[in-house]
Structures are given as C-alpha cells and as structure tokens.
Design a protein around this motif. Structure first.
Motif, PDB file in Angstrom:
ATOM      1  N   ASP A   1       6.126  -6.660  -0.662  1.00 29.30           N
ATOM      2  CA  ASP A   1       5.655  -7.772   0.152  1.00 29.30           C
ATOM      3  C   ASP A   1       4.438  -8.385  -0.530  1.00 29.30           C
ATOM      4  O   ASP A   1       3.388  -7.777  -0.628  1.00 29.30           O
TER       5      ASP A   1
ATOM      6  N   GLN B   1       1.361  -9.187   2.004  1.00 25.85           N
ATOM      7  CA  GLN B   1       0.613  -8.002   2.434  1.00 25.85           C
ATOM      8  C   GLN B   1       0.169  -7.137   1.257  1.00 25.85           C
ATOM      9  O   GLN B   1      -0.665  -6.245   1.417  1.00 25.85           O
ATOM     10  N   GLN B   2       0.750  -7.398   0.089  1.00 29.19           N
ATOM     11  CA  GLN B   2       0.549  -6.543  -1.086  1.00 29.19           C
ATOM     12  C   GLN B   2       0.851  -5.087  -0.718  1.00 29.19           C
ATOM     13  O   GLN B   2       0.028  -4.186  -0.888  1.00 29.19           O
ATOM     14  N   SER B   3       2.055  -4.900  -0.181  1.00 22.36           N
ATOM     15  CA  SER B   3       2.484  -3.552   0.201  1.00 22.36           C
ATOM     16  C   SER B   3       3.919  -3.346  -0.243  1.00 22.36           C
ATOM     17  O   SER B   3       4.622  -4.310  -0.574  1.00 22.36           O
TER      18      SER B   3
ATOM     19  N   THR C   1       7.641  -1.366   0.724  1.00 22.26           N
ATOM     20  CA  THR C   1       8.384  -0.699   1.789  1.00 22.26           C
ATOM     21  C   THR C   1       9.609  -0.014   1.205  1.00 22.26           C
ATOM     22  O   THR C   1      10.381  -0.647   0.471  1.00 22.26           O
TER      23      THR C   1
ATOM     24  N   THR D   1       6.108   2.120   4.835  1.00 22.68           N
ATOM     25  CA  THR D   1       5.381   1.055   4.147  1.00 22.68           C
ATOM     26  C   THR D   1       4.077   1.612   3.593  1.00 22.68           C
ATOM     27  O   THR D   1       3.361   2.330   4.283  1.00 22.68           O
ATOM     28  N   PHE D   2       3.825   1.354   2.322  1.00 23.22           N
ATOM     29  CA  PHE D   2       2.595   1.825   1.680  1.00 23.22           C
ATOM     30  C   PHE D   2       1.756   0.640   1.252  1.00 23.22           C
ATOM     31  O   PHE D   2       2.269  -0.321   0.675  1.00 23.22           O
ATOM     32  N   GLU D   3       0.467   0.731   1.542  1.00 18.51           N
ATOM     33  CA  GLU D   3      -0.475  -0.262   1.000  1.00 18.51           C
ATOM     34  C   GLU D   3      -0.590  -0.030  -0.499  1.00 18.51           C
ATOM     35  O   GLU D   3      -0.491   1.094  -0.975  1.00 18.51           O
ATOM     36  N   LEU D   4      -0.819  -1.099  -1.240  1.00 11.18           N
ATOM     37  CA  LEU D   4      -0.978  -0.979  -2.682  1.00 11.18           C
ATOM     38  C   LEU D   4      -2.351  -1.476  -3.098  1.00 11.18           C
ATOM     39  O   LEU D   4      -2.853  -2.452  -2.528  1.00 11.18           O
ATOM     40  N   THR D   5      -2.951  -0.820  -4.088  1.00 12.88           N
ATOM     41  CA  THR D   5      -4.192  -1.363  -4.655  1.00 12.88           C
ATOM     42  C   THR D   5      -3.803  -2.551  -5.537  1.00 12.88           C
ATOM     43  O   THR D   5      -2.628  -2.740  -5.875  1.00 12.88           O
TER      44      THR D   5
ATOM     45  N   PHE E   1      -0.227  -3.091  -7.242  1.00 12.76           N
ATOM     46  CA  PHE E   1       0.598  -4.252  -6.875  1.00 12.76           C
ATOM     47  C   PHE E   1       1.029  -5.033  -8.114  1.00 12.76           C
ATOM     48  O   PHE E   1       2.194  -5.359  -8.292  1.00 12.76           O
TER      49      PHE E   1
ATOM     50  N   LYS F   1       4.325   7.010  -4.539  1.00  9.08           N
ATOM     51  CA  LYS F   1       4.813   6.240  -3.394  1.00  9.08           C
ATOM     52  C   LYS F   1       6.314   5.997  -3.458  1.00  9.08           C
ATOM     53  O   LYS F   1       7.009   5.955  -2.449  1.00  9.08           O
TER      54      LYS F   1
END
Lengths: 443, 224
Positions: free
Chosen positions: B138, B141-143, B145, B150-154, B158, B203
């Motif tokens: 995404d 959102q810079q994430s 899935t 869903t994982f946040e990414l640095t 990203f 991830k």
C-alpha cells in the motif's frame, strides 16, 4: 468624400464640353463675318460694274445692259441693281415688278444694310451716292444680293462642323473615362491587395507593382504593418513571460500552503482560496490579454499539421482512454485565420473537453462551404441536457465542471472566440450521442 | 524508486524533495542542464521531473537529446508554460506527461506513480496498491499486507520492497538496489541491502526474496 476618379471625370468632361461650345460659337461668328465680308466685297464689285455701265446723256441716265453680267436678267435671279434719280428709277430686269426701298444719299456716301427683298428673301444691299458733274444731278445707285443661297451653304458648313465637333466630343469623353479607368487600375489593385492583407493571404505590399505616386503610402503601410506585428509579438511574449514568471512563485506558495495545511488547516484553506484566485486571474486575464487577433499568415495555425499534433498530444494526455479521433479536414483549408498559439489554445481546450467526456469516438470536421469556414467537434460522451446547452453558449460554463480540470477551459475558449469574432455554438451531435461544438469563422 | 528533479527554484525544490521523500521516493535534484545530463547517464532513474526554463538552457532541448540518445526514462514536464501549443511542443520533444505550475502535490505524485507503473508494465492501480503473488504494497500507508496481516514499513523497507515488487522474478544486483535506495551524493553503506532484505524477510517470510550469492536478489512473492 467624392472619389478622385469621379471628380476628374466630371471636371474633364465639363472642360471638354465648354471648350467645344466656345469653339463652336467662335467658329460660327467667324464664319458669319467671313460670309458677310465676302458678300459686301462682291457687292462692291457689282457696284463698280454697274457704274461703268451707267452713262449720262443730256441729263438722262442709262445703263448699258450689254456691259453687265447676265445675272441681272432672269426674274428674281438673286442679283439686283436699282438707280434712283429724282424723277426716275432704273432697275435691273431681275427685280421685275419689285422695287428696293432706298434712302437717297449724297455723293460719295455709302450704305450697307439688309432687308426683305423679292420673294420675301433676305437680301444684302449696298448703296452709293452719285452726282453728275455736268448736270449736277444727284443719284443713288444700289446693288443687292439674295442671301438665301449663301445662307444655305453657310448652314451646311456649320452643320457639318457641328456634327464633327459632337462626334469628337463624345470620343473625347469616352477617352477620358478610358484613360481614367486605366490610370486608376493600380488604385483598385491596391484595394484588392489591402483586402488580401486583411485576410492574411499576403504579408506586405509588393512595391514593384505599385505606381510611383502611391509607393510612399505602400511602403509606410508595410513599415507600420511590420512594426505593429512586431509590437504585438513583443507584448505577447512579455505577457507570456509575466505569466510564467508569476506561476513559479505561485507553485512554491502552493507547496507551502499544502505543507501548512497539515498544521493549520484553517489558514491554509484561506490562503489556498487566494492562491486559486491569483491562479485563475493569471490563466484567464493574462491569457486573454495575450490573444492577438488577426495575424500574418506565417504565424497562423497550419492545417492539418497543428491539429494532428494536438490530437496526438491529447491522446498522450488521456492515455488511459482509447479514443478514435477522426479528422475530416477539407483539402482546400490549409490554415485557420488566427494566431497559431490562440488556435492551439482554442482547439486544445475544446478537444481536451471532448477527450474527457468521450467514450470511444471524437469527430473533428473542418469545412469551407461558400466562404464559410466551419470547425466542428463531436464526441460520443454523455452530452449536455438541452436546457444547459444555452447556458454553455452564453456563459461558457459547463455546469458540471468536475471533469474540466480547473474549469477555465471553456472561459478561455470564449475569450478567444470573442476576440476573433468566431461564432461559438453548442448543440446535440446528430451523428454521435454526445456534444457538438461548432466554430463559425465567417462573421 | 528513484527520481531526478530538474528545477531551478530552490524553494520549490526544497518543498518537493520533502513531499517526494514522504511518498517514498529517493530524489536527486539539480538546477543545471549539464548536471542533469551527467546524473542521467550515471544513474538509472525511474522518472524525471523536468522544468523548461533553466538557467543554463532549455529543458525541452535536453529531453530531445536524451530521446535521440535512446534514453527512454519517463519524463514529466513541470512548467509554468502550460498553454496547449507549449504542451504539444513538450510531448513532441518526448515528454510522457505535462503538469502546469502551480500544481497540487497529490496530482504530481499520482502522475509520477502512473508513469513509473507504466514503465514497469504494471496496470494503473487507482487505490495506490501494488500487488504481486500475495504481497500487497500500500503506497499511501507505506505498509505491506500478506493474507490477513498488515505490517508497517520503514522508509527504507518500503523503498526496497517497491523496487522488488516492480521488477519481480528479475535478478537485481546489490549495486542496482543500492543505487535506487540512496541519493546520488549520499554516503552509501555497503551492507544496507543485506540489512533491509533481512528486515523484509522477517515480514514476508524467507522464500519471498531469493539470494543469489555474488549476483544479487530475486523477488518471488509468497504464492507461486
């Protein structure tokens, strides 16, 4: 003001007519005088002849007929004599039963006059007073000549002269008109050239084809034309530079306002509105000021190249759509009578609109029927409701401007159309389901 | 993804660099034609943002030169010259898109994304999602899935994942990847790619990214 040509025609014709009339009157009086003089001279000869034939014997006068010409014999021959004595009168046979009314004259006196004679013809008379030295008798000798024959000849000569002069007069008047028409041809040619200049078919007067008198005018006109087109181009460029120069700082502010929006949305929103206003002013007013109006052919929009470039560009701009854009350009139309940049802006905005709304097809038709240059753009989009069509034409505003980008496209189109006096019309397309925009270039 | 910004207004450059960085792009910026030309030849950019009026020349002429030399990097013109005849000129010189100043950053970002996706042969995704083999990135959102998770990414993660997902099943060398992760003048850490590949594997799972020793990495995604 009355034209120089009519003025010249009138004056020259008038002068020629007056000259002819004066010449005729002068000729008539000369001829009359010469005729009169010749008659008098003749009568004087006659007088001498009659005098020589007159003899005085014992106080009686007699005229020897044998010494006289035969003209005096036939009745009313037209030549007469009469010798008036106190108690008697000697008359030529030709006088027959008529006598001439004569005034007695003293010796040496002469008198010339005209009166009615035999057969009621005009006659010229010449009398001389005589006195016999021997008898001391006074006598008046008169000779006369009928004028009618002479007058007939006089009339014939004069009539011929009149006809010749009238024919010459007509020939001269025709000549004047022909010469004037010929002389004014270059002026008419200049008029045509001016019309072609206005139409943008040529860019300057060709000085070689213009008569010497008009050359300064033409060369001044050329200079003026060059100057004004340079001036227009310069102000166009300056306005362009101004608008470009304003837009970059505006872009910076736009970025800063967007950044500010994260911290202080209320202020950012207010600023954004002002920015939009400035942007709109630049796009609308500065663009309108740059519209040139009529232009030299070199700067005009070239067909079909420019419009093909435009549609190619639009296909790239609207890459996500697959639109078949059909161009139908009449072969004899090689340019649109407007500045290329204005033409691109006008058609660019209209075509952009068509590309935005069209489903799969756009038709562009450029025709030139009966000197009427017409450009039409049709699309197969959803079209516009009938009641909104009029609004579109009058206000240049599409009610739903969401698809119109910043919504300035049609306003700019209207500005350009107004400047060039192009009639702009929006209607339902007959061949496609969507909108049809028609541009009529002839006033 | 790496961008080249050729623009001479320093304030605008400053703002844009911030916005582009936030959107996950690595951007080199210059205000000179000559430098832009040099950078273009040294680096493999994904997209160029080009102004027309530059202090040492005309952006369109530079673009024409690039196209003649067979450089097909997507170029978006960002210029105050936004009349139609100018757009025509821009596209004729080889531009892929044209945006008039002033502009909304969002619009610029959308267009850059569309150009990059087109260059990589991806369909344009309106919801800002890149998908490959069970991996959904995404961009907003810079994430990432995977299935339900869903994982946040640095920022670095990203960037790296985006590079992978744009060129799946392709061998990407370490140098290529490093090049795209850093600005031209940045000090490059030698093991940065290894570090972030390790992070991503945590991830995405171990098999998502294959290591070819001495050659580079291949992105496979999760489902075959």
């Amino acid at each position: 003001m009355i034209s120089i040509r009519s003025k010249l025609s009138l004056w020259l014709t008038g002068l020629v007519v007056i000259a002819t009339i004066v010449a005729l009157i002068f000729f008539e009086s000369m001829l009359r005088q010469a005729f009169h003089d010749s008659i008098i001279a003749r009568l004087q000869e006659d007088l001498q002849q009659v005098l020589l034939a007159t003899h005085i014997d014992d106080n009686t006068f007699s005229i020897d007929q044998t010494q006289l010409s035969n003209f005096y014999k036939p009745v009313y021959s037209g030549r007469y004599y009469q010798l008036d004595l106190p108690e008697q009168e000697l008359r030529s046979r030709s006088l027959w039963d008529q006598r001439l009314e004569v005034v007695d004259l003293n010796k040496g006196e002469t008198r010339a006059w005209q009166t009615k004679g035999p057969q009621n013809h005009d006659i010229q008379l010449l009398s001389i007073g005589l006195k016999s030295d021997s008898s001391g008798l006074n006598a008046t000798l008169t000779v006369a000549q009928d004028l009618s024959i002479g007058r007939k000849i006089f009339s014939e000569i004069y009539g011929t002269k009149l006809v010749v002069n009238l024919v010459m007069l007509i020939a001269m008047i025709m000549g004047i008109f022909l010469v004037l028409r010929q002389s004014f041809k270059p002026v008419n040619q200049m008029k045509d050239t001016l019309a072609r200049l206005r139409e943008g078919e040529i860019s300057s007067f060709d000085l070689d084809t213009i008569p010497l008198e008009l050359q300064p005018l033409a060369s001044n006109y050329n200079e003026l034309l060059q100057y004004s087109s340079k001036q227009i181009e310069r102000s166009r460029n300056n306005l362009g530079n101004l608008s470009h120069g304003l837009k970059t700082p505006l872009a910076v502010m736009q970025q800063q306002v967007e950044a500010l929006g994260l911290k202080d949305p209320v202020t950012a929103d207010a600023l954004q509105k002002q920015l939009n206003l400035v942007h709109k002013m630049i796009e609308r007013k500065l663009a309108a000021a740059r519209i040139t109006g009529e232009m030299l052919p070199a700067a005009q929009m070239q067909l079909p190249k420019d419009i093909e470039d435009l549609t190619q560009t639009l296909k790239k701009v609207h890459r996500t759509k697959t639109i078949n854009c059909r161009l139908d350009i009449a072969a004899e139309v090689s340019r649109l009578p407007m500045h290329r940049e204005d033409g691109m802006e006008l058609l660019g905005n209209l075509l952009d609109n068509a590309f935005k709304w069209a489903d799969t097809e756009i038709r562009v038709c450029i025709s030139n029927h009966n000197q009427q240059l017409i450009v039409s753009i049709e699309d197969d989009g959803p079209g516009v409701k009938t009641e909104e069509l009029a609004l579109l034409t009058y206000r240049g505003k599409r009610l739903d401007e969401a698809t119109m980008g910043h919504g300035l496209g049609l306003s700019i189109v209207k500005d350009i159309a107004e400047q060039y006096k192009i009639a702009l019309q929006f209607e339902h397309s007959q061949s496609l389901p969507g909108l049809k925009v028609t541009l009529n270039f002839s006033d | 993804m790496k961008l080249l910004l050729v623009e001479d207004n320093t304030l605008l450059v400053e703002e844009l660099l911030k916005q582009l960085k936030q959107a996950g792009y690595v951007t080199d910026a210059t205000d000179k034609i000559s430098e832009a030309d040099y950078l273009m030849k040294e680096t493999n950019y994904d997209c160029v943002i080009l102004d027309i009026g530059l202090p040492d020349g005309n952006g369109l002429e530079l673009l024409e030169r690039w196209r003649e030399q067979g450089i097909h990097t997507p170029v978006i013109m960002l210029t105050a010259r936004s009349q139609w005849h100018e757009k025509v000129e821009g596209f004729n010189s080889g531009a892929d898109d044209y945006l008039g100043k002033p502009f909304h950053t969002q619009e610029l970002l959308v267009r850059i994304q569309a150009l990059i996706q087109r260059a990589y042969g991806k369909a344009n995704s309106p919801n800002k999602q890149l998908t490959y083999a069970g991996v959904v990135l995404d961009e907003g959102q810079q994430s990432v899935t995977i299935g339900e998770n869903t994982f946040e990414l640095t920022a670095m993660e990203f960037r790296l994942l985006k590079i992978f997902i744009m060129s799946p099943k392709k061998l990407l060398s370490k140098a290529q990847l490093t090049d795209k992760l850093y600005q031209f003048d940045d000090e490059k850490e030698s093991n940065v790619v290894e570090v972030y590949v390790t992070h991503l594997r945590k991830k995405l799972g171990k098999t998502a990214i294959e290591t070819r020793r001495g050659q580079g990495y291949i992105f496979h995604g999760i489902t075959p």
